[in-house]
Scaffold this active site. Structure first.
Site, PDB file in Angstrom:
ATOM      1  N   TRP A 179       0.829  -1.221   0.000  1.00  0.00           N
ATOM      2  CA  TRP A 179       0.000   0.000   0.000  1.00  0.00           C
ATOM      3  C   TRP A 179       0.859   1.266   0.000  1.00  0.00           C
ATOM      4  CZ3 TRP A 179      -0.951  -3.816   3.859  1.00  0.00           C
ATOM      5  CH2 TRP A 179      -2.014  -4.675   3.594  1.00  0.00           C
ATOM      6  N   HIS A 180       2.111   1.153  -0.400  1.00  0.00           N
ATOM      7  CA  HIS A 180       3.020   2.302  -0.414  1.00  0.00           C
ATOM      8  C   HIS A 180       3.120   2.866  -1.836  1.00  0.00           C
ATOM      9  CE1 HIS A 180       5.144   0.728   3.489  1.00  0.00           C
ATOM     10  NE2 HIS A 180       3.890   1.090   3.679  1.00  0.00           N
ATOM     11  N   TYR A 181       1.977   3.176  -2.403  1.00  0.00           N
ATOM     12  CA  TYR A 181       1.915   3.674  -3.778  1.00  0.00           C
ATOM     13  C   TYR A 181       2.575   5.043  -3.902  1.00  0.00           C
ATOM     14  CZ  TYR A 181      -2.202   0.700  -2.945  1.00  0.00           C
ATOM     15  OH  TYR A 181      -3.052  -0.287  -2.533  1.00  0.00           O
TER      16      TYR A 181
END
Length: 561
Positions: free
Chosen positions: A500-502
């Site tokens: 989820w570290h876009y």
């Protein structure tokens, strides 16, 4: 009369705000259905997430009128959001109003897009760690203001974790595995093993970026929830740059509203919708690759080929370590920063594979396909009571690729800004990323064999046991190969998951300048992780919140000048 120095300016902001601050939930936070047909503000912030809330709170501390538009609802009063034990339930919620909107990437990886005030900080695993100094230096940020901005966040919502049995064991295992030195507790980005901060307090209550609105001047800010910005409005004149003048947003009843900027050369729109939201919004507003805009019959305001390009999500892989001891429910508290291209983290809880598979079926339904499954071979040892039908105690040991070489893009599938558009991250497509993953898993193997985890370890369990359980854990639509039990490179590809570290899609130097102003237009900035070319630190939330605060002060400095 000269402009105030930075310390006095910050003091003025606090003095102004202190008399008008509120505790959450706030009187200035309302449903978008209560908005008038047209509203005027000095600043319009699109996205009440990790960057948008500290940015709006800071801007409101001066005399400017601030409007913050958030497409999701309140975090307060929802135990799945506010309590640490709700982490998994939130991610598994497939409802149309889920705070963690589910989607599947074009490459088949299960993902979530935050849809709530506080953004990712309201649904994530809570770990707080600052960025590496080299990253901040490359952005050209002023060290003194960076430090103040981090502390502004930390004073309100960051805590020292308790580090109970599993996390303490994982910490010791990292040190035994050679991830040294042991740095103890620190927010700083230091190589070795460290205990970082957390946004969960000692009672397990989450303190998201929404709590930073407690710094806001309630007289100068309005927040509309469930308000989905459809597009940015521009004024165009021959021979001049297009100028952002307002936005159109839709409330939960489907009614359209306009938010307009007041007259004034310093007034502007700031997009803070994250890497999954900001690039599509620019495109839907007419700024982006010409071919895409024409394909969706969007009038072109500015041809900008780099919007939506260089999208990255750091690949995540790990193993499932069944525990013969009862474990605490813990999210990330300890991080390993080895001298490889990896970061190492762990969580612990009771795992229920039946529930995980039910959730994975929702993702398969979104992708309109069948969920691949993996049957653990009979010759693989599983401890008694550890299976894919009943819950069991387990730690997950995870490695994140620090700097992936694989990159992708986000493209418009439609003109609905509430839907996540077609995003391809190309996880592990570059062989160098596969090699990095293998390196990380080798360190994890050493951790699982450490003395520090001996009291948790089943005597006959082997690393193949942990790999088999990892293959049975559904994270994507990839077919799971039996060879993955014996080939770490196959295992990496088959079990890749999101961190989820876009980031990327509106990168600095290509789409925005060093002041985060959109190149080629006036009165428009993007301030969020879409401007980054790498994910800062082990976990990015600290630096994204810092950036919101930092840019709020810089924008107010420019306004005063």
């Amino acid at each position: 009369m000269g402009f105030p120095t930075l310390p006095s300016l910050i003091g003025i902001f606090f003095l102004i705000a202190s008399g008008f601050a509120e505790k959450a939930p706030y009187s200035f936070v309302r449903e978008g259905t209560s908005a008038p047909p047209v509203e005027y503000s000095d600043y319009i912030v699109v996205g009440g997430g990790t960057a948008g809330t500290p940015l709006a709170a800071t801007l409101s501390a001066a005399t400017a009128k601030v409007l913050l538009l958030e497409r999701g609802g309140q975090p307060y009063g929802n135990p799945s959001v506010t309590n640490i034990n709700g982490f998994g339930r939130t991610l598994a919620d497939p409802s149309p109003t889920s705070p963690a909107q589910q989607f599947v990437t074009a490459d088949g990886v299960f993902n979530n897009r935050p849809r709530i005030l506080g953004g990712g900080t309201a649904v994530n695993a809570g770990f707080y760690s600052r960025a590496e100094p080299e990253f901040l230096s490359r952005l050209g940020l002023e060290p003194r203001l960076v430090e103040e901005s981090y502390r502004w966040v930390e004073d309100k919502i960051v805590f020292r974790p308790l580090v109970r049995q599993w996390q303490a064991g994982f910490r010791g295992g990292l040190v035994e595995a050679g991830v040294v030195p042991d740095r103890g507790f620190t927010y700083e980005h230091l190589m070795g093993t460290k205990v970082g901060g957390t946004i969960f307090d000692e009672n397990g209550t989450r303190h998201s970026a929404a709590d930073l609105l407690e710094y806001a001047n309630s007289n100068n800010i309005v927040v509309y929830l469930n308000s989905i910005v459809q597009k940015i409005l521009f004024r165009t004149s021959p021979g001049q740059k297009p100028k952002a003048i307002g936005v159109i947003f839709k409330d939960s009843a489907g009614v359209l509203h306009e938010a307009r900027l007041n007259n004034g050369s310093s007034n502007e729109i700031i997009v803070a919708s994250g890497a999954l939201g900001s690039p599509p919004l620019l495109m839907m507003s007419g700024i982006g690759p010409g071919r895409q805009l024409q394909a969706h019959q969007i009038p072109i305001v500015l041809r900008q080929p780099y919007v939506g390009r260089n999208m990255v999500d750091n690949p995540f892989n790990g193993v499932i370590f069944p525990s013969r001891r009862q474990l605490e429910y813990s999210l990330v508290e300890v991080a390993g920063l080895p001298d490889t291209n990896n970061y190492l983290e762990s969580i612990s809880m009771s795992l229920n594979f039946s529930a995980l598979h039910a959730s994975a079926q929702n993702y398969a339904k979104i992708a309109n396909t069948t969920l691949p499954t993996f049957e653990i071979p009979n010759n693989i040892y599983l401890p008694s009571g550890v299976n894919t039908t009943t819950p069991f105690q387990a730690g997950q040991l995870l490695e994140k690729i620090k700097t992936p070489f694989s990159k992708g893009d986000i493209e418009l599938e439609n003109r609905d800004p509430d839907r996540t558009q077609r995003v391809t991250f190309n996880y592990l497509k570059d062989s160098r990323d596969v090699a990095s993953c293998v390196e990380g898993l080798k360190i994890i193997k050493r951790v699982t064999e450490s003395n520090s985890l001996s009291s948790f370890r089943y005597p006959l369990a082997s690393f193949t046991t942990y790999l088999a359980l990892g293959l049975a854990f559904p994270t994507n639509l990839n077919v799971k190969r039996l060879s993955s039990l014996y080939s770490l490179s196959h295992y990496c590809v088959d079990t890749v998951r999101t961190t989820w570290h876009y980031h990327g899609g509106c990168q600095a130097g290509k789409v925005v300048d060093r002041d985060y102003k959109v190149i080629g237009v006036d009165a428009l900035r993007v301030v969020d992780a879409s401007t980054y070319d790498q994910s800062p630190g082990t976990n990015p939330q600290a630096t994204i919140m810092m950036l919101g605060r930092y840019m709020g002060i810089k924008i107010l400095q420019q306004r005063s000048n």
